[in-house]
Design a protein around this motif. Structure first.
Motif, PDB file in Angstrom:
ATOM      1  N   GLY A 247       0.789  -1.223   0.000  1.00 32.96           N
ATOM      2  CA  GLY A 247       0.000   0.000   0.000  1.00 32.96           C
ATOM      3  C   GLY A 247       0.820   1.272   0.000  1.00 32.96           C
ATOM      4  N   ASN A 248       2.153   1.155  -0.069  1.00 33.94           N
ATOM      5  CA  ASN A 248       3.006   2.340  -0.099  1.00 33.94           C
ATOM      6  C   ASN A 248       2.986   2.976  -1.488  1.00 33.94           C
ATOM      7  OD1 ASN A 248       3.912   1.880   2.606  1.00 33.94           O
ATOM      8  ND2 ASN A 248       5.288   0.298   1.814  1.00 33.94           N
ATOM      9  N   LYS A 249       2.913   4.305  -1.517  1.00 35.34           N
ATOM     10  CA  LYS A 249       2.864   5.030  -2.782  1.00 35.34           C
ATOM     11  C   LYS A 249       4.273   5.247  -3.306  1.00 35.34           C
ATOM     12  CE  LYS A 249       0.435   8.961  -4.845  1.00 35.34           C
ATOM     13  NZ  LYS A 249       1.523   9.401  -5.724  1.00 35.34           N
ATOM     14  N   LEU A 250       4.523   4.816  -4.542  1.00 37.27           N
ATOM     15  CA  LEU A 250       5.806   5.036  -5.175  1.00 37.27           C
ATOM     16  C   LEU A 250       5.807   6.399  -5.872  1.00 37.27           C
ATOM     17  CD1 LEU A 250       6.420   1.474  -6.688  1.00 37.27           C
ATOM     18  CD2 LEU A 250       6.861   2.312  -4.378  1.00 37.27           C
ATOM     19  N   ALA A 251       6.957   6.785  -6.387  1.00 38.91           N
ATOM     20  CA  ALA A 251       7.086   8.101  -7.012  1.00 38.91           C
ATOM     21  C   ALA A 251       6.214   8.198  -8.263  1.00 38.91           C
ATOM     22  CB  ALA A 251       8.548   8.357  -7.363  1.00 38.91           C
ATOM     23  N   ASP A 252       5.505   9.331  -8.414  1.00 42.27           N
ATOM     24  CA  ASP A 252       4.691   9.560  -9.600  1.00 42.27           C
ATOM     25  C   ASP A 252       5.583   9.869 -10.801  1.00 42.27           C
ATOM     26  OD1 ASP A 252       2.482   9.256  -8.018  1.00 42.27           O
ATOM     27  OD2 ASP A 252       2.046  11.398  -7.848  1.00 42.27           O
ATOM     28  N   LYS A 253       5.055   9.590 -11.972  1.00 43.41           N
ATOM     29  CA  LYS A 253       5.756   9.945 -13.204  1.00 43.41           C
ATOM     30  C   LYS A 253       4.812  10.712 -14.111  1.00 43.41           C
ATOM     31  CE  LYS A 253       8.676   8.188 -16.911  1.00 43.41           C
ATOM     32  NZ  LYS A 253       9.589   7.097 -17.325  1.00 43.41           N
ATOM     33  N   GLU A 254       5.260  11.855 -14.597  1.00 44.13           N
ATOM     34  CA  GLU A 254       4.451  12.674 -15.498  1.00 44.13           C
ATOM     35  C   GLU A 254       5.010  12.567 -16.908  1.00 44.13           C
ATOM     36  OE1 GLU A 254       3.705  17.370 -16.052  1.00 44.13           O
ATOM     37  OE2 GLU A 254       3.044  16.566 -14.105  1.00 44.13           O
ATOM     38  N   VAL A 255       4.117  12.325 -17.866  1.00 46.16           N
ATOM     39  CA  VAL A 255       4.516  12.143 -19.260  1.00 46.16           C
ATOM     40  C   VAL A 255       3.700  13.100 -20.126  1.00 46.16           C
ATOM     41  CG1 VAL A 255       4.701  10.492 -21.163  1.00 46.16           C
ATOM     42  CG2 VAL A 255       5.006   9.708 -18.805  1.00 46.16           C
ATOM     43  N   GLN A 256       4.369  13.777 -21.040  1.00 47.47           N
ATOM     44  CA  GLN A 256       3.672  14.657 -21.969  1.00 47.47           C
ATOM     45  C   GLN A 256       2.943  13.834 -23.030  1.00 47.47           C
ATOM     46  OE1 GLN A 256       3.343  18.094 -21.657  1.00 47.47           O
ATOM     47  NE2 GLN A 256       4.255  17.542 -19.660  1.00 47.47           N
ATOM     48  N   VAL A 257       1.745  14.267 -23.368  1.00 48.82           N
ATOM     49  CA  VAL A 257       0.907  13.563 -24.338  1.00 48.82           C
ATOM     50  C   VAL A 257       0.863  14.363 -25.634  1.00 48.82           C
ATOM     51  CG1 VAL A 257      -1.412  12.711 -24.844  1.00 48.82           C
ATOM     52  CG2 VAL A 257      -0.495  12.532 -22.518  1.00 48.82           C
ATOM     53  N   ASN A 258       1.306  13.769 -26.722  1.00 50.02           N
ATOM     54  CA  ASN A 258       1.270  14.411 -28.033  1.00 50.02           C
ATOM     55  C   ASN A 258       0.644  13.523 -29.095  1.00 50.02           C
ATOM     56  OD1 ASN A 258       2.793  16.789 -27.205  1.00 50.02           O
ATOM     57  ND2 ASN A 258       4.543  15.389 -27.038  1.00 50.02           N
ATOM     58  N   ASN A 259       0.182  12.329 -28.666  1.00 51.25           N
ATOM     59  CA  ASN A 259      -0.339  11.371 -29.627  1.00 51.25           C
ATOM     60  C   ASN A 259      -1.383  10.507 -28.932  1.00 51.25           C
ATOM     61  OD1 ASN A 259      -0.670   9.816 -31.946  1.00 51.25           O
ATOM     62  ND2 ASN A 259       1.535   9.619 -32.287  1.00 51.25           N
ATOM     63  N   THR A 260      -2.016   9.620 -29.681  1.00 49.65           N
ATOM     64  CA  THR A 260      -3.036   8.751 -29.100  1.00 49.65           C
ATOM     65  C   THR A 260      -2.444   7.471 -28.522  1.00 49.65           C
ATOM     66  OG1 THR A 260      -3.460   7.801 -31.283  1.00 49.65           O
ATOM     67  CG2 THR A 260      -4.875   9.622 -30.581  1.00 49.65           C
ATOM     68  N   GLU A 261      -1.155   7.258 -28.711  1.00 53.86           N
ATOM     69  CA  GLU A 261      -0.481   6.103 -28.116  1.00 53.86           C
ATOM     70  C   GLU A 261       0.793   6.561 -27.425  1.00 53.86           C
ATOM     71  OE1 GLU A 261       0.052   2.705 -30.558  1.00 53.86           O
ATOM     72  OE2 GLU A 261      -2.020   2.688 -31.291  1.00 53.86           O
ATOM     73  N   ILE A 262       0.951   6.148 -26.155  1.00 53.06           N
ATOM     74  CA  ILE A 262       2.100   6.549 -25.357  1.00 53.06           C
ATOM     75  C   ILE A 262       2.737   5.299 -24.782  1.00 53.06           C
ATOM     76  CG2 ILE A 262       2.879   8.016 -23.445  1.00 53.06           C
ATOM     77  CD1 ILE A 262       0.000   9.274 -23.614  1.00 53.06           C
ATOM     78  N   THR A 263       4.041   5.214 -24.847  1.00 53.41           N
ATOM     79  CA  THR A 263       4.768   4.107 -24.222  1.00 53.41           C
ATOM     80  C   THR A 263       5.928   4.670 -23.421  1.00 53.41           C
ATOM     81  OG1 THR A 263       6.137   3.804 -26.199  1.00 53.41           O
ATOM     82  CG2 THR A 263       4.156   2.451 -26.021  1.00 53.41           C
ATOM     83  N   PHE A 264       6.171   4.089 -22.253  1.00 52.03           N
ATOM     84  CA  PHE A 264       7.299   4.495 -21.418  1.00 52.03           C
ATOM     85  C   PHE A 264       7.564   3.394 -20.399  1.00 52.03           C
ATOM     86  CE2 PHE A 264       3.429   6.234 -19.566  1.00 52.03           C
ATOM     87  CZ  PHE A 264       3.528   5.901 -18.223  1.00 52.03           C
ATOM     88  N   THR A 265       8.695   3.479 -19.716  1.00 53.03           N
ATOM     89  CA  THR A 265       9.034   2.518 -18.671  1.00 53.03           C
ATOM     90  C   THR A 265       8.953   3.212 -17.316  1.00 53.03           C
ATOM     91  OG1 THR A 265      11.401   3.008 -18.865  1.00 53.03           O
ATOM     92  CG2 THR A 265      10.524   1.165 -20.167  1.00 53.03           C
ATOM     93  N   TYR A 266       8.553   2.438 -16.327  1.00 56.13           N
ATOM     94  CA  TYR A 266       8.436   2.954 -14.968  1.00 56.13           C
ATOM     95  C   TYR A 266       9.288   2.066 -14.056  1.00 56.13           C
ATOM     96  CZ  TYR A 266       6.375   4.438 -10.534  1.00 56.13           C
ATOM     97  OH  TYR A 266       6.191   4.918  -9.264  1.00 56.13           O
ATOM     98  N   PRO A 267      10.181   2.642 -13.248  1.00 55.17           N
ATOM     99  CA  PRO A 267      11.064   1.814 -12.417  1.00 55.17           C
ATOM    100  C   PRO A 267      10.350   1.208 -11.215  1.00 55.17           C
ATOM    101  CG  PRO A 267      11.453   4.142 -11.992  1.00 55.17           C
ATOM    102  CD  PRO A 267      10.480   4.085 -13.127  1.00 55.17           C
ATOM    103  N   ILE A 268      10.592  -0.064 -10.971  1.00 54.81           N
ATOM    104  CA  ILE A 268      10.117  -0.761  -9.771  1.00 54.81           C
ATOM    105  C   ILE A 268      11.364  -1.316  -9.079  1.00 54.81           C
ATOM    106  CG2 ILE A 268       8.624  -2.556  -8.822  1.00 54.81           C
ATOM    107  CD1 ILE A 268       6.958  -0.562 -10.233  1.00 54.81           C
TER     108      ILE A 268
END
Length: 319
Positions: A247-268
């Motif tokens: 239940g611990n909250k990890l760091a948020d990640k903000e990504v800019q949206v310029n298209n209808t499909e977005i892909t990125f990696t998030y660290p765990i």
């Protein structure tokens, strides 16, 4: 003043305690519906979608639960033949019609409105105020969805009519053996189970949030598909938030949206792995903000890797 601060504090706590909360506007359609059995399959030609039905049923539920259909005449004896041929208390195979009136808020005028039928066997079709909704759904395992945006009249009562046909739609079995469609497994009931609801969403919305764990690199690969009814390009930002299995909250990640499909990696970092003995579950929420519109989608995932070595299944490099 103290009371106001107290109420504000409790409001913040309540928001923090909300798990996997979607930013949606929803009408629960569970409750009493009108129902009619169409054993002769004359409902479409007879325009039953324009009629009222005298009989009632409570949904979610099945015709068997409500006592509709042909009663079972088998005696409940401890007999091998009985065990090999399970039967419902009331049997019905064919189309059935379900009708309900629902008031649609006026503020839904600029929204996309979706009907969700979580569990149906096998074919579903929908009419709104006597007009056929384009298309149909056929699935034994996944929810049935309908986009009702073009058919509903906001600010008024609307007539929703659903036709469910539980007859065999496709030959998916050998000698009538198929786990999703036999009386010996989950029975071939007619009705609607699970969630039955109308959901209003902004014209720009998250259609799909796909999460693929990568334990070797201690990341999760994120793919977001955005749907838009507008002709202009989608632009804005996406906030991606994750809670770990404790239940611990990890760091948020903000990504800019310029298209209808977005892909990125998030660290765990140092992930808590999932397997059948330690089913650690992470919770991810993607919140889209674009052109004055907001949408949110939540999914759960486990950090795990499935492989095979010498034809032996492995999870997290362990047989």
């Amino acid at each position: 003043m103290r009371i106001s601060k107290f109420l504000i504090a409790w409001g913040i706590i309540a928001l923090l305690m909300t798990s996997c909360k979607q930013v949606v506007r929803e009408i629960d359609l569970s409750g009493e519906w009108e129902v009619a059995l169409d054993s002769m399959d004359k409902g479409i030609s007879g325009k039953w979608y324009m009629e009222s039905f005298p009989d009632k049923i409570t949904l979610p539920g099945t015709l068997c639960d409500a006592g509709y259909g042909t009663p079972c005449t088998l005696e409940p004896t401890m007999d091998k033949e009985i065990f090999l041929n399970l039967k419902r208390k009331f049997d019905y195979l064919g189309p059935a019609w379900y009708k309900k009136e629902c008031f649609i808020p006026a503020e839904w005028n600029e929204k996309d409105v979706f009907l969700t039928l979580e569990r149906v066997i096998w074919n579903s079709q929908v009419w709104i105020n006597g007009t056929k909704v384009e298309g149909f759904n056929e699935s034994l395992t996944t929810p049935h969805y309908f986009n009702l945006s073009k058919y509903l009249v906001p600010g008024e009562n609307n007539k929703i009519v659903i036709r469910i046909d539980n007859r065999r739609q496709h030959d998916i079995s050998v000698k009538n053996l198929a786990h999703a469609y036999t009386n010996d497994t989950q029975t071939m009931w007619n009705g609607i189970l699970g969630k039955i609801a109308l959901t209003a969403k902004d014209k720009v919305q998250i259609e799909e949030l796909r999460l693929t764990p990568d334990i070797d690199n201690q990341t999760v690969n994120v793919s977001v598909k955005i749907g838009s009814n507008g002709s202009s390009p989608v632009s804005g930002k996406l906030l991606f938030a994750v809670k770990d299995p404790k239940g611990n909250k990890l760091a948020d990640k903000e990504v800019q949206v310029n298209n209808t499909e977005i892909t990125f990696t998030y660290p765990i970092n140092n992930p808590m792995l999932w397997d059948e003995f330690t089913p650690n579950i992470y919770e991810a929420t993607a919140t889209l903000e674009t052109e004055g519109m907001t949408d949110s989608k939540c999914e759960i995932f486990g950090m795990r890797k499935l492989t095979n070595q010498n034809a032996l299944l492995q999870i997290n490099n362990r047989r």
